[in-house]
Design a protein around this motif. Structure first.
Motif, short mmCIF file in Angstrom:
data_model
loop_
_atom_site.label_atom_id
_atom_site.label_comp_id
_atom_site.label_asym_id
_atom_site.label_seq_id
_atom_site.Cartn_x
_atom_site.Cartn_y
_atom_site.Cartn_z
N ALA A 1 2.95 60.43 15.64
CA ALA A 1 3.01 60.13 14.20
C ALA A 1 2.84 58.66 13.86
N CYS B 1 4.44 64.32 14.71
CA CYS B 1 4.29 64.89 13.37
C CYS B 1 4.94 66.26 13.29
N CYS C 1 2.17 62.59 10.46
CA CYS C 1 1.04 61.73 10.79
C CYS C 1 0.25 61.42 9.52
#
Length: 223
Positions: A100, A93, A130
């Motif tokens: 993610a 992320c 994410c």
């Protein structure tokens, strides 16, 4: 009584004030295979070439806070070249650095005018987000206008790099030749003289959804 406002979320990849580009000490060496760009004091352990031998732009790193996040005033229009590369390579992320992947695939967000969603493939310089930070990233980045395109990708292979092309002038000095507005694929003949600043992935199997639909589908899967 006024309550303190919540600090604005700053993605991990955002460059901060004080994280300046390193001094320009580039050289070009001619090889049998063609010219190649180097740093005069290039790292012997390969840290200047973290991805497939491509030379990467150097940039300073500010101290981190207790959460291991960079400190300093955010430069909203800039992505830190090394942090962008790390998150894109590891598919983590761009906001919090956590993995993610979601049950629906990877979430990539882009500005409402960045891409034509009808294209079969999309090339992006934005690392994924994410599930927890999809809405937060959309709200934090002015470029996304709080109305991003959301790409749910099952497949997002590495494509290439974006950066600045260098060459030698008539006096045999290194100078900027071009700053392409598009990414060069790995293997392109100009990559050996490119100083890369962004890692690019190609979305080849994806759906385009809205933020609300994304939340609904993720919530349904978790139920």
């Amino acid at each position: 009584m006024r309550t303190a406002s919540k600090p604005r979320l700053i993605p991990f990849i955002t460059q901060r004030k004080g994280e300046d580009a390193a001094p320009d000490n580039l050289i070009i060496v001619r090889h049998a295979s063609g010219p190649r760009l180097y740093y005069a004091d290039e790292d012997a352990k390969g840290r200047d070439r973290p991805i497939r031998g491509v030379l990467w732009a150097r940039c300073g790193f500010n101290p981190v806070d207790e959460h291991k996040m960079p400190t300093g005033e955010p430069q909203w229009k800039l992505m830190h070249p090394y942090r962008q590369m790390m998150m894109m390579q590891a598919m983590r992320c761009q906001v919090c650095t956590e993995p993610a992947r979601t049950a629906l695939g990877f979430i990539f967000i882009a500005g409402p005018k960045d891409h034509d969603p009808t294209q079969a493939t999309i090339k992006t310089n934005q690392p994924p987000v994410c599930r927890r930070h999809a809405h937060a990233a959309a709200a934090a980045c002015p470029h996304l206008e709080k109305n991003p395109m959301v790409f749910l990708a099952r497949s997002a292979p590495l494509y290439g790099v974006h950066g600045t092309l260098y060459g030698l002038n008539a006096d045999n000095q290194v100078h900027v030749v071009a700053q392409p507005d598009h990414a060069l694929p790995f293997g392109h003949r100009n990559v050996p003289t490119l100083l890369a600043s962004q890692l690019i992935r190609r979305l080849s199997s994806f759906r385009v959804v809205g933020l609300d639909q994304l939340t609904q589908e993720l919530t349904a899967l978790a139920a």
